[in-house]
Design a protein around this motif. Structure first.
Motif, PDB file in Angstrom:
ATOM      1  N   LEU A   1      48.489  37.622  -3.292  1.00  0.00           N
ATOM      2  CA  LEU A   1      49.831  37.002  -2.620  1.00  0.00           C
ATOM      3  C   LEU A   1      49.305  35.877  -2.628  1.00  0.00           C
ATOM      4  O   LEU A   1      48.494  35.002  -2.142  1.00  0.00           O
ATOM      5  CB  LEU A   1      49.925  37.531  -1.248  1.00  0.00           C
ATOM      6  CG  LEU A   1      50.148  38.740  -1.165  1.00  0.00           C
ATOM      7  CD1 LEU A   1      50.290  39.530   0.688  1.00  0.00           C
ATOM      8  CD2 LEU A   1      51.351  39.516  -1.712  1.00  0.00           C
ATOM      9  N   VAL A   2      50.407  34.702  -3.020  1.00  0.00           N
ATOM     10  CA  VAL A   2      50.295  33.540  -3.458  1.00  0.00           C
ATOM     11  C   VAL A   2      51.096  32.540  -2.360  1.00  0.00           C
ATOM     12  O   VAL A   2      52.031  32.929  -1.942  1.00  0.00           O
ATOM     13  CB  VAL A   2      50.902  32.996  -4.791  1.00  0.00           C
ATOM     14  CG1 VAL A   2      50.763  31.286  -5.074  1.00  0.00           C
ATOM     15  CG2 VAL A   2      50.247  33.623  -6.076  1.00  0.00           C
TER      16      VAL A   2
ATOM     17  N   GLU B   1      42.359  32.167 -13.956  1.00  0.00           N
ATOM     18  CA  GLU B   1      40.833  32.844 -13.713  1.00  0.00           C
ATOM     19  C   GLU B   1      40.839  33.338 -12.549  1.00  0.00           C
ATOM     20  O   GLU B   1      39.907  34.425 -12.303  1.00  0.00           O
ATOM     21  CB  GLU B   1      39.748  31.788 -14.197  1.00  0.00           C
ATOM     22  CG  GLU B   1      39.889  31.090 -15.484  1.00  0.00           C
ATOM     23  CD  GLU B   1      40.842  30.069 -15.668  1.00  0.00           C
ATOM     24  OE1 GLU B   1      41.737  29.732 -14.838  1.00  0.00           O
ATOM     25  OE2 GLU B   1      40.871  29.576 -16.923  1.00  0.00           O
ATOM     26  N   THR B   2      41.460  32.809 -11.529  1.00  0.00           N
ATOM     27  CA  THR B   2      41.028  33.400 -10.201  1.00  0.00           C
ATOM     28  C   THR B   2      41.643  34.753 -10.111  1.00  0.00           C
ATOM     29  O   THR B   2      41.152  35.774  -9.513  1.00  0.00           O
ATOM     30  CB  THR B   2      41.733  32.585  -9.158  1.00  0.00           C
ATOM     31  OG1 THR B   2      41.109  31.304  -9.171  1.00  0.00           O
ATOM     32  CG2 THR B   2      41.604  33.011  -7.700  1.00  0.00           C
ATOM     33  N   LEU B   3      42.848  35.045 -10.723  1.00  0.00           N
ATOM     34  CA  LEU B   3      43.740  36.198 -10.632  1.00  0.00           C
ATOM     35  C   LEU B   3      43.002  37.204 -11.523  1.00  0.00           C
ATOM     36  O   LEU B   3      42.518  38.552 -11.197  1.00  0.00           O
ATOM     37  CB  LEU B   3      45.182  35.960 -11.167  1.00  0.00           C
ATOM     38  CG  LEU B   3      46.029  37.171 -11.518  1.00  0.00           C
ATOM     39  CD1 LEU B   3      46.129  37.961 -10.094  1.00  0.00           C
ATOM     40  CD2 LEU B   3      47.326  36.874 -12.156  1.00  0.00           C
ATOM     41  N   GLU B   4      42.370  36.676 -12.606  1.00  0.00           N
ATOM     42  CA  GLU B   4      41.507  37.868 -13.311  1.00  0.00           C
ATOM     43  C   GLU B   4      40.268  38.367 -12.730  1.00  0.00           C
ATOM     44  O   GLU B   4      40.096  39.575 -12.801  1.00  0.00           O
ATOM     45  CB  GLU B   4      40.926  36.987 -14.767  1.00  0.00           C
ATOM     46  CG  GLU B   4      42.231  36.997 -15.764  1.00  0.00           C
ATOM     47  CD  GLU B   4      41.725  35.973 -17.015  1.00  0.00           C
ATOM     48  OE1 GLU B   4      40.809  35.217 -16.890  1.00  0.00           O
ATOM     49  OE2 GLU B   4      42.479  35.731 -17.831  1.00  0.00           O
ATOM     50  N   LYS B   5      39.626  37.466 -12.113  1.00  0.00           N
ATOM     51  CA  LYS B   5      38.456  37.742 -11.184  1.00  0.00           C
ATOM     52  C   LYS B   5      38.781  38.622 -10.110  1.00  0.00           C
ATOM     53  O   LYS B   5      38.107  39.831  -9.745  1.00  0.00           O
ATOM     54  CB  LYS B   5      37.605  36.753 -10.685  1.00  0.00           C
ATOM     55  CG  LYS B   5      36.418  37.222 -10.072  1.00  0.00           C
ATOM     56  CD  LYS B   5      35.375  35.557  -9.567  1.00  0.00           C
ATOM     57  CE  LYS B   5      34.270  36.199  -9.017  1.00  0.00           C
ATOM     58  NZ  LYS B   5      33.460  34.928  -8.614  1.00  0.00           N
ATOM     59  N   ALA B   6      39.963  38.249  -9.567  1.00  0.00           N
ATOM     60  CA  ALA B   6      40.358  39.214  -8.306  1.00  0.00           C
ATOM     61  C   ALA B   6      40.895  40.802  -9.087  1.00  0.00           C
ATOM     62  O   ALA B   6      40.455  42.021  -8.398  1.00  0.00           O
ATOM     63  CB  ALA B   6      41.653  38.592  -7.883  1.00  0.00           C
ATOM     64  N   MET B   7      41.512  40.900 -10.273  1.00  0.00           N
ATOM     65  CA  MET B   7      41.949  41.992 -10.887  1.00  0.00           C
ATOM     66  C   MET B   7      40.360  42.775 -11.181  1.00  0.00           C
ATOM     67  O   MET B   7      40.248  44.055 -10.848  1.00  0.00           O
ATOM     68  CB  MET B   7      42.591  41.851 -11.936  1.00  0.00           C
ATOM     69  CG  MET B   7      44.052  41.410 -11.780  1.00  0.00           C
ATOM     70  SD  MET B   7      44.976  40.926 -13.204  1.00  0.00           S
ATOM     71  CE  MET B   7      45.096  42.571 -13.954  1.00  0.00           C
TER      72      MET B   7
ATOM     73  N   MET C   1      43.782  42.914  -0.047  1.00  0.00           N
ATOM     74  CA  MET C   1      44.863  41.919  -0.341  1.00  0.00           C
ATOM     75  C   MET C   1      44.580  40.409  -0.354  1.00  0.00           C
ATOM     76  O   MET C   1      44.105  40.218   0.546  1.00  0.00           O
ATOM     77  CB  MET C   1      46.162  42.003   0.253  1.00  0.00           C
ATOM     78  CG  MET C   1      47.006  43.642   0.191  1.00  0.00           C
ATOM     79  SD  MET C   1      48.445  43.419   1.024  1.00  0.00           S
ATOM     80  CE  MET C   1      48.815  45.099   1.019  1.00  0.00           C
ATOM     81  N   LEU C   2      44.508  39.901  -1.403  1.00  0.00           N
ATOM     82  CA  LEU C   2      43.877  38.400  -1.385  1.00  0.00           C
ATOM     83  C   LEU C   2      45.222  37.315  -1.294  1.00  0.00           C
ATOM     84  O   LEU C   2      46.271  37.448  -1.653  1.00  0.00           O
ATOM     85  CB  LEU C   2      43.471  38.076  -2.835  1.00  0.00           C
ATOM     86  CG  LEU C   2      41.877  39.013  -3.188  1.00  0.00           C
ATOM     87  CD1 LEU C   2      41.667  38.546  -4.600  1.00  0.00           C
ATOM     88  CD2 LEU C   2      40.919  38.231  -2.259  1.00  0.00           C
ATOM     89  N   LEU C   3      44.826  36.364  -0.315  1.00  0.00           N
ATOM     90  CA  LEU C   3      45.785  35.408  -0.105  1.00  0.00           C
ATOM     91  C   LEU C   3      45.400  33.999  -0.646  1.00  0.00           C
ATOM     92  O   LEU C   3      44.293  33.850  -0.141  1.00  0.00           O
ATOM     93  CB  LEU C   3      46.082  35.333   1.326  1.00  0.00           C
ATOM     94  CG  LEU C   3      46.146  36.713   2.370  1.00  0.00           C
ATOM     95  CD1 LEU C   3      46.152  36.503   3.814  1.00  0.00           C
ATOM     96  CD2 LEU C   3      47.346  37.314   1.858  1.00  0.00           C
ATOM     97  N   THR C   4      46.057  33.446  -1.421  1.00  0.00           N
ATOM     98  CA  THR C   4      45.706  31.919  -1.880  1.00  0.00           C
ATOM     99  C   THR C   4      46.571  30.997  -2.090  1.00  0.00           C
ATOM    100  O   THR C   4      47.854  31.653  -2.569  1.00  0.00           O
ATOM    101  CB  THR C   4      44.720  32.537  -3.191  1.00  0.00           C
ATOM    102  OG1 THR C   4      44.088  31.040  -3.564  1.00  0.00           O
ATOM    103  CG2 THR C   4      45.544  33.129  -4.078  1.00  0.00           C
ATOM    104  N   ALA C   5      46.511  29.808  -2.209  1.00  0.00           N
ATOM    105  CA  ALA C   5      47.158  29.033  -2.757  1.00  0.00           C
ATOM    106  C   ALA C   5      46.542  28.409  -4.206  1.00  0.00           C
ATOM    107  O   ALA C   5      47.403  27.608  -4.869  1.00  0.00           O
ATOM    108  CB  ALA C   5      47.003  27.600  -1.845  1.00  0.00           C
ATOM    109  N   ALA C   6      45.781  28.997  -4.769  1.00  0.00           N
ATOM    110  CA  ALA C   6      45.102  28.759  -6.069  1.00  0.00           C
ATOM    111  C   ALA C   6      46.085  29.310  -6.914  1.00  0.00           C
ATOM    112  O   ALA C   6      46.615  30.392  -6.789  1.00  0.00           O
ATOM    113  CB  ALA C   6      43.708  29.449  -6.288  1.00  0.00           C
ATOM    114  N   LYS C   7      46.346  28.628  -8.158  1.00  0.00           N
ATOM    115  CA  LYS C   7      47.092  28.912  -9.064  1.00  0.00           C
ATOM    116  C   LYS C   7      46.590  29.069 -10.684  1.00  0.00           C
ATOM    117  O   LYS C   7      47.061  29.461 -11.485  1.00  0.00           O
ATOM    118  CB  LYS C   7      48.378  27.987  -9.355  1.00  0.00           C
ATOM    119  CG  LYS C   7      49.165  27.621  -8.144  1.00  0.00           C
ATOM    120  CD  LYS C   7      49.827  28.689  -7.727  1.00  0.00           C
ATOM    121  CE  LYS C   7      50.587  28.434  -6.399  1.00  0.00           C
ATOM    122  NZ  LYS C   7      51.556  27.288  -6.253  1.00  0.00           N
ATOM    123  N   GLU C   8      45.308  29.124 -10.504  1.00  0.00           N
ATOM    124  CA  GLU C   8      44.285  29.439 -11.749  1.00  0.00           C
ATOM    125  C   GLU C   8      44.403  30.931 -12.234  1.00  0.00           C
ATOM    126  O   GLU C   8      44.168  31.656 -11.381  1.00  0.00           O
ATOM    127  CB  GLU C   8      42.941  28.894 -11.550  1.00  0.00           C
ATOM    128  CG  GLU C   8      42.727  27.427 -11.253  1.00  0.00           C
ATOM    129  CD  GLU C   8      42.717  27.048  -9.776  1.00  0.00           C
ATOM    130  OE1 GLU C   8      42.975  28.026  -8.937  1.00  0.00           O
ATOM    131  OE2 GLU C   8      42.844  25.848  -9.287  1.00  0.00           O
TER     132      GLU C   8
END
Length: 242
Positions: free
Chosen positions: A118-119, A104-110, A95-102
């Motif tokens: 989790l934002v 592209e970050t979500l796409e790479k995580a998937m 499970m990824l934890l991040t303050a990043a809202k991009e």
């Protein structure tokens, strides 16, 4: 069944919050009944790392069931670590934890197979949803002999599965909760104190407050301060528009 967890998070307060929420039988210290949990003994935090180097050393020695992984670490990117874990065919769910809202970050995580994203700032009710889904997937695979459609729907998160209700915490039952929600819906736009809601649905003021605080945490209601005739502040709760 007990699940082993490794937390990779450089913010000490966040790491401690996650560990407490996983380990304590009655929720996070200092919180009220709405965060109580039935999760006693279900998770074992086997390691906490505050940077990428420590995380790599820890994960080379521990094969955890679940990894809670921050993306932005002092010495690198958590997504790079996830990519490395996948190349090594480590089966841990991440499970990824991040303050990043991009996006592209979500796409790479998937693409890298993260099981949830989790934002920050973290909402504990959302974390609870993620853990409930993790548990459902683990139980689904346990002892399975062959693939079924229900198994696939659980593992890949069909819409029906995603809409499944989260387990209610101790002290909050579905019947009373529905009564309170029905009262809000029957009085759209009206704000209630705990006493007013208690009188309306037939429960005590303290019981009504417990349910209202649960709904506040779940972001189904908002709260504001109201001052009575003698100036004593009291919370008023109003259903959100969402």
């Amino acid at each position: 069944m007990t699940y082993s967890v490794v937390i990779v998070e450089d913010e000490v307060e966040v790491a401690q919050l996650l560990a407490q929420y996983l380990l304590l039988p009655h929720g996070v210290a200092g919180q009220q009944g709405a965060r109580q949990t039935l999760r006693q003994g279900q998770y074992q935090v086997v390691g906490i790392a505050g940077n990428l180097a420590t995380a790599k050393a820890l994960l080379s020695a521990i094969n955890a069931d679940l990894i809670l992984l921050d993306i932005h670490l002092p010495d690198g990117d958590g997504l790079d670590l996830l990519n490395e874990l996948r190349r090594e065919e480590m089966k841990s769910e991440v499970m990824l934890l991040t303050a990043a809202k991009e996006v592209e970050t979500l796409e790479k995580a998937m693409q890298l197979g993260a099981c949830d994203f989790l934002v920050k700032p973290l909402m504990l009710n959302r974390l609870d949803q993620a853990l409930a889904r993790f548990e459902a997937r683990q139980q689904c695979l346990l002892g399975a002999d062959e693939v079924t459609q229900s198994m696939v729907d659980t593992l890949f998160g069909s819409q029906e599965q995603l809409k499944a209700p989260v387990r209610l915490p101790k002290g909050v039952d579905q019947l009373t909760l529905q009564k309170i929600l029905k009262a809000f819906k029957a009085n759209i736009g009206t704000a209630f104190t705990a006493q007013q809601m208690g009188d309306l649905v037939g429960v005590s003021r303290s019981t009504a407050r417990r349910y209202l605080e649960y709904l506040l945490e779940a972001e189904q209601v908002s709260a504001d301060q109201s001052y009575g005739s003698i100036g004593r502040p009291e919370r008023c709760y109003k259903m959100t528009n969402s």
